[in-house]
Design a protein around this motif. Sequence first.
Motif, mmCIF file in Angstrom:
data_model
loop_
_atom_site.group_PDB
_atom_site.id
_atom_site.type_symbol
_atom_site.label_atom_id
_atom_site.label_comp_id
_atom_site.label_asym_id
_atom_site.label_seq_id
_atom_site.Cartn_x
_atom_site.Cartn_y
_atom_site.Cartn_z
ATOM 1 N N GLN A 8 -10.222 2.733 2.556
ATOM 2 C CA GLN A 8 -9.979 1.275 1.883
ATOM 3 C C GLN A 8 -11.409 0.431 2.027
ATOM 4 O O GLN A 8 -11.628 -0.146 0.832
ATOM 5 N N ARG A 11 -13.320 1.947 -0.961
ATOM 6 C CA ARG A 11 -12.727 1.446 -2.287
ATOM 7 C C ARG A 11 -13.240 0.064 -2.564
ATOM 8 O O ARG A 11 -13.599 -0.245 -3.721
ATOM 9 N N LYS A 14 -16.650 -0.507 -3.825
ATOM 10 C CA LYS A 14 -16.656 -0.053 -5.211
ATOM 11 C C LYS A 14 -16.075 -1.078 -6.097
ATOM 12 O O LYS A 14 -16.086 -0.954 -7.494
ATOM 13 N N ARG A 18 -6.365 -1.169 -5.705
ATOM 14 C CA ARG A 18 -5.414 0.205 -5.492
ATOM 15 C C ARG A 18 -5.152 0.938 -6.890
ATOM 16 O O ARG A 18 -4.995 2.246 -6.850
ATOM 17 N N LEU A 21 -7.876 2.569 -8.745
ATOM 18 C CA LEU A 21 -8.210 3.897 -7.773
ATOM 19 C C LEU A 21 -7.162 4.798 -8.307
ATOM 20 O O LEU A 21 -7.649 6.070 -8.479
ATOM 21 N N VAL A 32 -2.172 5.868 -2.686
ATOM 22 C CA VAL A 32 -3.240 5.188 -2.384
ATOM 23 C C VAL A 32 -2.938 4.037 -1.105
ATOM 24 O O VAL A 32 -3.526 4.173 -0.093
ATOM 25 N N GLU A 36 -4.665 4.596 2.706
ATOM 26 C CA GLU A 36 -5.006 3.533 3.469
ATOM 27 C C GLU A 36 -4.628 3.044 4.677
ATOM 28 O O GLU A 36 -5.137 2.396 5.479
ATOM 29 N N LEU A 50 -12.209 12.137 -3.873
ATOM 30 C CA LEU A 50 -12.691 10.815 -3.301
ATOM 31 C C LEU A 50 -14.161 11.022 -2.803
ATOM 32 O O LEU A 50 -14.908 9.899 -2.975
ATOM 33 N N TYR A 54 -16.935 8.292 -4.185
ATOM 34 C CA TYR A 54 -17.710 7.398 -3.233
ATOM 35 C C TYR A 54 -18.959 7.812 -2.741
ATOM 36 O O TYR A 54 -19.639 7.205 -2.099
#
Length: 71
Positions: A8, A11, A14, A18, A21, A32, A36, A50, A54
Amino acid sequence: MELGEQLQRLREEKNLSREELAQVMNVSRQAVYKWENNKGYPDIENLIKLSDLYNVTIDELIEGDRSFQKK
């Protein structure tokens, strides 16, 4: 930090919702949410995606989550 919290945080860093993503990962928004909230874990293929998205290693994603490491 558990995997879900880590996912979370990354995400949000960025600036992705949700939904956004989920579209990038080609999974449902519910998947998602489960990741999370530690109600489910991404499979290895999604962990790789992922970590690429990330810009972190898989080790960095899971290092604080002992229950995930046991699985």
